[in-house]
Design an enzyme around this catalytic site. Structure first.
Site, PDB file in Angstrom:
ATOM      1  N   ARG A 172      34.717  36.437  39.112  1.00  0.00           N
ATOM      2  CA  ARG A 172      34.038  36.105  37.862  1.00  0.00           C
ATOM      3  C   ARG A 172      34.505  34.754  37.339  1.00  0.00           C
ATOM      4  NH1 ARG A 172      33.800  39.721  33.800  1.00  0.00           N
ATOM      5  NH2 ARG A 172      34.143  41.551  35.095  1.00  0.00           N
ATOM      6  N   THR A 181      44.673  45.770  37.566  1.00  0.00           N
ATOM      7  CA  THR A 181      45.709  45.159  36.721  1.00  0.00           C
ATOM      8  C   THR A 181      45.863  43.659  36.954  1.00  0.00           C
ATOM      9  OG1 THR A 181      47.380  45.707  38.385  1.00  0.00           O
ATOM     10  CG2 THR A 181      47.017  47.306  36.627  1.00  0.00           C
ATOM     11  N   ALA A 185      48.329  35.458  52.781  1.00  0.00           N
ATOM     12  CA  ALA A 185      49.666  35.974  52.446  1.00  0.00           C
ATOM     13  C   ALA A 185      49.855  36.072  50.941  1.00  0.00           C
ATOM     14  CB  ALA A 185      50.740  35.082  53.064  1.00  0.00           C
ATOM     15  N   CYS A 241      38.165  35.072  41.765  1.00  0.00           N
ATOM     16  CA  CYS A 241      37.283  35.258  42.922  1.00  0.00           C
ATOM     17  C   CYS A 241      36.016  36.024  42.565  1.00  0.00           C
ATOM     18  CB  CYS A 241      38.018  35.980  44.042  1.00  0.00           C
ATOM     19  SG  CYS A 241      38.645  37.609  43.581  1.00  0.00           S
ATOM     20  N   GLN A 266      45.922  37.049  35.149  1.00  0.00           N
ATOM     21  CA  GLN A 266      45.088  35.855  35.290  1.00  0.00           C
ATOM     22  C   GLN A 266      44.577  35.383  33.928  1.00  0.00           C
ATOM     23  OE1 GLN A 266      42.405  37.769  37.996  1.00  0.00           O
ATOM     24  NE2 GLN A 266      43.366  36.891  39.815  1.00  0.00           N
TER      25      GLN A 266
END
Length: 448
Positions: A52, A115, A190, A50, A120
């Site tokens: 980079r 963290t 969620a 979201c 990712q």
């Protein structure tokens, strides 16, 4: 070989620009192969979140690799090459490697020490591995990066001073209201950030929370975990009528909360304030809602300016992680330098072992040796070989740092008579590369 990092991040690109150049999950695999197929690109990893978008490549030519990496991003998102140059950062070799380490450890994030980004990056690397767009360089580098980032969070207290986008959102709400305990908060989404928001809210005494999500089951599961309420997405407008604060973090591609929706929600009740905090990229909330009376809208760029009481503590812990990174980079670069001399060292050992095998077989054929005698003779012959090779191998390793090392390596090959063995090793490596490339092309999605 050279490593290039192209980074689109909050320092040079606005939230609108980051939204536009954000890869959907379904786009990553075909994009990986397209990037890998660019001229001079030998390995590739794409990492997009979201906040980079990062492209990491191994290239045989810095300028060519840089051009085609930028051009790939330009063509994929239909954005001019000049714009790509303006809003992205390019880092090369040592700077690119250090950048990757710092990104994985959360030291380059908008919220220092987060963290979530490590997982990712790990997922992005594993996907690239599965698609065979990585090779020896990135397989080694990314594993080292992930290991050091884990160490950094486990061996320092950077994670104990809780800060994240969701934490910053709650801190913003606390700055706006004297007391948030009695307020009604709606959490839209969620996922992980929504759960972090709920954790921070309930930790600050908020008890009246409602989770709204497209999937009612996910909303119910999350809400029940924090003793809150839940509602399906089609009841969002109604749920907003009785809400003081909204924290939104879905993965939706378009606005979920629109200006028209908020106009209807407010109706004649213009006095009651409504705080809308959008921590999603792409954004969930139409920024035009800020034009409505008593509606206050904030996005991720606004949150970056919040003064975090834990920031100084995190900076001190970040220094410890930077030291770990420095040490790991030295070790990694030593490994890279060694790759040029390893075929010669391998050839020396191969020839020595061939001589050992031939000589030992000759002795064995001429003497009636017991099993114990064979073991002792073989062991001592190998010991002689190892002692004879110790100095030449040490000298060969030292050539990795020298500019004229290639000439001296050639001389060593001639002195030891290992030219053909070295050539066979290079040929074997080339065949292994061809096999990996064939596997990659077999997995490559068919382009329409």
């Amino acid at each position: 070989m050279h490593v290039i990092a192209l980074s689109l991040n909050y320092r040079k690109a606005s939230v609108e620009e980051r939204e536009k150049l954000n890869f959907e999950d379904s786009e990553i695999v075909p994009a990986l192969h397209t990037l890998r197929d660019q001229k001079s690109i030998l390995e590739a990893v794409i990492f997009s979140t979201c906040n980079r978008t990062e492209l990491y490549v191994v290239t045989d030519q810095i300028h060519t690799g840089t051009y085609y990496t930028r051009n790939f991003l330009s063509e994929h998102f239909n954005v001019s090459l000049d714009t790509i140059k303006d809003i992205t950062e390019i880092k090369v070799n040592d700077d690119a490697i250090r950048h990757l380490y710092r990104v994985a450890a959360g030291l380059d994030s908008m919220v220092l020490g987060e963290t979530q980004i490590l997982g990712q990056i790990r997922d992005a690397f594993i996907l690239a591995q599965e698609e065979h767009t990585t090779g020896k360089i990135f397989n080694k580098l990314f594993k080292e990066v992930i290991t050091v980032a884990k160490r950094g969070h486990n061996e320092t207290e950077i994670s104990k001073h809780a800060v994240s986008m969701s934490y910053a959102a709650v801190e913003l709400a606390k700055n706006i209201f004297e007391n948030i305990k009695n307020l009604k908060v709606l959490v839209l989404g969620a996922g992980e950030m929504s759960e972090e928001s709920l954790l921070n809210l309930t930790s600050n005494g908020v008890s009246d929370v409602t989770v709204v999500n497209r999937n009612p089951d996910n909303a119910r599961t999350l809400a029940e975990k924090y003793l809150g309420n839940y509602r399906p997405l089609n009841e969002l407008e109604d749920a907003l009528k009785d809400t003081d604060i909204v924290i939104s973090s879905t993965g939706a591609p378009d606005f979920i909360i629109t200006e028209d929706m908020i106009e209807k929600v407010k109706g004649n009740n213009k006095e009651r304030s409504l705080i809308l905090i959008d921590i999603a990229v792409p954004r969930d909330i139409d920024p035009n809602v800020s034009e409505i009376d008593s509606v206050y809208y904030y996005n991720v760029d606004d949150l970056s300016g919040i003064v975090d009481s834990n920031l100084e503590k995190r900076k001190e812990e970040a220094k410890k992680i930077d030291s770990m990174i420095d040490q790991s980079i030295v070790e990694y670069l030593n490994w890279v330098e060694m790759q040029g001399v390893l075929p010669v060292i391998e050839a020396m050992r191969t020839k020595a072992l061939n001589i050992h095998e031939t000589t030992f077989n000759s002795i064995n054929n001429k003497l009636d040796l017991s099993k114990r005698e064979k073991t002792i003779i073989s062991k001592h012959m190998k010991s002689i070989i190892n002692q004879m090779l110790r100095d030449p191998i040490t000298y060969t390793k030292e050539l990795a740092d020298e500019r004229k090392g290639a000439v001296q390596l050639t001389e060593l090959e001639h002195i030891f008579g290992i030219e053909e063995i070295v050539e066979d090793i290079h040929e074997r490596h080339h065949e292994e590369y061809k096999k990996r490339e064939q596997l990659r092309k077999e997995k490559q999605p068919i382009r329409k």
